[in-house]
Write a protein that holds these residues in place. Sequence first.
Motif, PDB file in Angstrom:
ATOM      1  N   THR A 103      21.843  47.240  36.158  1.00  0.00           N
ATOM      2  CA  THR A 103      22.061  46.085  35.290  1.00  0.00           C
ATOM      3  C   THR A 103      23.092  46.365  34.197  1.00  0.00           C
ATOM      4  O   THR A 103      23.794  45.442  33.759  1.00  0.00           O
ATOM      5  N   GLU A 104      23.198  47.615  33.760  1.00  0.00           N
ATOM      6  CA  GLU A 104      24.190  47.924  32.730  1.00  0.00           C
ATOM      7  C   GLU A 104      25.603  47.746  33.269  1.00  0.00           C
ATOM      8  O   GLU A 104      26.486  47.218  32.579  1.00  0.00           O
ATOM      9  N   ALA A 105      25.831  48.168  34.497  1.00  0.00           N
ATOM     10  CA  ALA A 105      27.144  47.966  35.109  1.00  0.00           C
ATOM     11  C   ALA A 105      27.426  46.482  35.271  1.00  0.00           C
ATOM     12  O   ALA A 105      28.535  46.013  34.983  1.00  0.00           O
ATOM     13  N   LEU A 106      26.439  45.722  35.723  1.00  0.00           N
ATOM     14  CA  LEU A 106      26.648  44.292  35.905  1.00  0.00           C
ATOM     15  C   LEU A 106      26.941  43.604  34.581  1.00  0.00           C
ATOM     16  O   LEU A 106      27.809  42.730  34.497  1.00  0.00           O
ATOM     17  N   THR A 107      26.238  43.988  33.532  1.00  0.00           N
ATOM     18  CA  THR A 107      26.493  43.419  32.209  1.00  0.00           C
ATOM     19  C   THR A 107      27.941  43.638  31.800  1.00  0.00           C
ATOM     20  O   THR A 107      28.613  42.726  31.311  1.00  0.00           O
ATOM     21  N   ALA A 108      28.457  44.853  32.006  1.00  0.00           N
ATOM     22  CA  ALA A 108      29.852  45.143  31.665  1.00  0.00           C
ATOM     23  C   ALA A 108      30.797  44.275  32.481  1.00  0.00           C
ATOM     24  O   ALA A 108      31.785  43.725  31.953  1.00  0.00           O
ATOM     25  N   LEU A 109      30.509  44.097  33.770  1.00  0.00           N
ATOM     26  CA  LEU A 109      31.382  43.326  34.648  1.00  0.00           C
ATOM     27  C   LEU A 109      31.312  41.826  34.386  1.00  0.00           C
ATOM     28  O   LEU A 109      32.190  41.079  34.820  1.00  0.00           O
ATOM     29  N   CYS A 110      30.276  41.381  33.665  1.00  0.00           N
ATOM     30  CA  CYS A 110      30.140  39.971  33.297  1.00  0.00           C
ATOM     31  C   CYS A 110      30.678  39.672  31.897  1.00  0.00           C
ATOM     32  O   CYS A 110      30.704  38.509  31.483  1.00  0.00           O
ATOM     33  N   THR A 111      31.056  40.685  31.149  1.00  0.00           N
ATOM     34  CA  THR A 111      31.455  40.499  29.757  1.00  0.00           C
ATOM     35  C   THR A 111      32.795  39.784  29.658  1.00  0.00           C
ATOM     36  O   THR A 111      33.781  40.198  30.283  1.00  0.00           O
ATOM     37  N   ALA A 112      32.839  38.721  28.882  1.00  0.00           N
ATOM     38  CA  ALA A 112      34.056  37.921  28.736  1.00  0.00           C
ATOM     39  C   ALA A 112      35.189  38.739  28.138  1.00  0.00           C
ATOM     40  O   ALA A 112      34.964  39.656  27.340  1.00  0.00           O
ATOM     41  N   ARG A 113      36.414  38.426  28.542  1.00  0.00           N
ATOM     42  CA  ARG A 113      37.643  39.009  27.996  1.00  0.00           C
ATOM     43  C   ARG A 113      37.644  40.537  28.102  1.00  0.00           C
ATOM     44  O   ARG A 113      38.115  41.241  27.208  1.00  0.00           O
ATOM     45  N   SER A 114      37.131  41.032  29.218  1.00  0.00           N
ATOM     46  CA  SER A 114      37.041  42.483  29.398  1.00  0.00           C
ATOM     47  C   SER A 114      38.044  43.015  30.424  1.00  0.00           C
ATOM     48  O   SER A 114      38.174  44.229  30.589  1.00  0.00           O
ATOM     49  N   VAL A 115      38.751  42.117  31.112  1.00  0.00           N
ATOM     50  CA  VAL A 115      39.748  42.530  32.094  1.00  0.00           C
ATOM     51  C   VAL A 115      40.974  41.627  31.965  1.00  0.00           C
ATOM     52  O   VAL A 115      40.838  40.401  31.897  1.00  0.00           O
ATOM     53  N   LEU A 116      42.151  42.233  31.929  1.00  0.00           N
ATOM     54  CA  LEU A 116      43.399  41.477  31.965  1.00  0.00           C
ATOM     55  C   LEU A 116      43.928  41.533  33.394  1.00  0.00           C
ATOM     56  O   LEU A 116      44.314  42.592  33.888  1.00  0.00           O
ATOM     57  N   PHE A 117      43.917  40.392  34.048  1.00  0.00           N
ATOM     58  CA  PHE A 117      44.369  40.297  35.430  1.00  0.00           C
ATOM     59  C   PHE A 117      45.815  39.808  35.469  1.00  0.00           C
ATOM     60  O   PHE A 117      46.167  38.819  34.816  1.00  0.00           O
ATOM     61  N   GLY A 118      46.661  40.498  36.232  1.00  0.00           N
ATOM     62  CA  GLY A 118      48.004  39.978  36.479  1.00  0.00           C
ATOM     63  C   GLY A 118      49.063  40.385  35.490  1.00  0.00           C
ATOM     64  O   GLY A 118      50.140  39.769  35.464  1.00  0.00           O
ATOM     65  N   GLY A 119      48.806  41.369  34.654  1.00  0.00           N
ATOM     66  CA  GLY A 119      49.823  41.809  33.708  1.00  0.00           C
ATOM     67  C   GLY A 119      49.792  41.032  32.410  1.00  0.00           C
ATOM     68  O   GLY A 119      48.899  40.211  32.164  1.00  0.00           O
ATOM     69  N   ALA A 120      50.809  41.260  31.576  1.00  0.00           N
ATOM     70  CA  ALA A 120      50.808  40.722  30.208  1.00  0.00           C
ATOM     71  C   ALA A 120      50.695  39.207  30.162  1.00  0.00           C
ATOM     72  O   ALA A 120      50.097  38.652  29.239  1.00  0.00           O
ATOM     73  N   ALA A 121      51.268  38.523  31.131  1.00  0.00           N
ATOM     74  CA  ALA A 121      51.228  37.057  31.133  1.00  0.00           C
ATOM     75  C   ALA A 121      50.085  36.518  31.985  1.00  0.00           C
ATOM     76  O   ALA A 121      50.058  35.330  32.321  1.00  0.00           O
ATOM     77  N   GLY A 122      49.124  37.384  32.311  1.00  0.00           N
ATOM     78  CA  GLY A 122      48.055  36.998  33.213  1.00  0.00           C
ATOM     79  C   GLY A 122      46.865  36.369  32.525  1.00  0.00           C
ATOM     80  O   GLY A 122      46.976  35.745  31.467  1.00  0.00           O
ATOM     81  N   HIS A 123      45.697  36.572  33.121  1.00  0.00           N
ATOM     82  CA  HIS A 123      44.463  35.933  32.654  1.00  0.00           C
ATOM     83  C   HIS A 123      43.500  36.978  32.125  1.00  0.00           C
ATOM     84  O   HIS A 123      43.229  37.987  32.793  1.00  0.00           O
TER      85      HIS A 123
END
Length: 260
Positions: free
Chosen positions: A134-154
């Motif tokens: 569950t700790e891993a899942l919590t991290a993977l569900c956390t908002a604004r935790s991954v920048l997808f697609g480079g600087a101009a991405g999401h």
Amino acid sequence: MTPTSWTKYRANWNEGSDAAAELVPALAEHGIVLLDGLHGPHDLLQLARAVAEIVPHRDSDAAGITTIADMGGHVRSGFAGFTARALQPHTDRSGVADPPALLMMSCGQPAASGGECVVIDGKLVYDDLAEFDTEALTALCTARSVLFGGAAGHLGSVFTRIGDHIAVRLRLDELAQFSPEVARRLPTLRAALDRHATTFRLDAGHGYILDNYRWIHGRRAFTGERVMFRIAGNPLPNLGLTAGFRPHHTNKREQEGQIA
């Protein structure tokens, strides 16, 4: 779930079959349908128009069809699909705010060797982590935790709640930047992806349609002149398809409103 248990739809345009009526129930249940009888990109386009509003891609032609083959030479970031290399598991258009919900693929020419499709059910990965880490899942569900697609991405998360459904968004190449907490959980995520990966080969005329908010896809490296056709789109409103999946397990912190 193995490919033999998925619904297989055989296109038969001469009889004017109702693609939507045949595909939608299986797509709603499993999020993926295997296809047959797609003799070239025009057949794939007909199928796509029967079930989706087509979304153009950076690499598509005017009709929305992208031809994917090994182009050789130097490859820039984000263009690995146009090589003979393996493609890491990913969802399409992860770097935009609202990725297309459906991905449709057909094979024009199979590889001489390799090139098998690799698909992973994001629902199984989510439920796996909800039960065992569950700790891993919590991290993977956390908002604004991954920048997808480079600087101009999401800027988002691997798993995101949309109403009563969960959507998965993923890429694992150099165009994904993870927060330290998420980066620490990537070995756990990769292990779950491997546990639930299914591999199958497509011959000429075969293909698949999948829910891009539920299924993660990739391919193995190949030799020879492999040619694939791709169309992305969103389900026609009258079909009643909802992208993503309902989880079997509920993440406790998400239930308490701590996860976006």
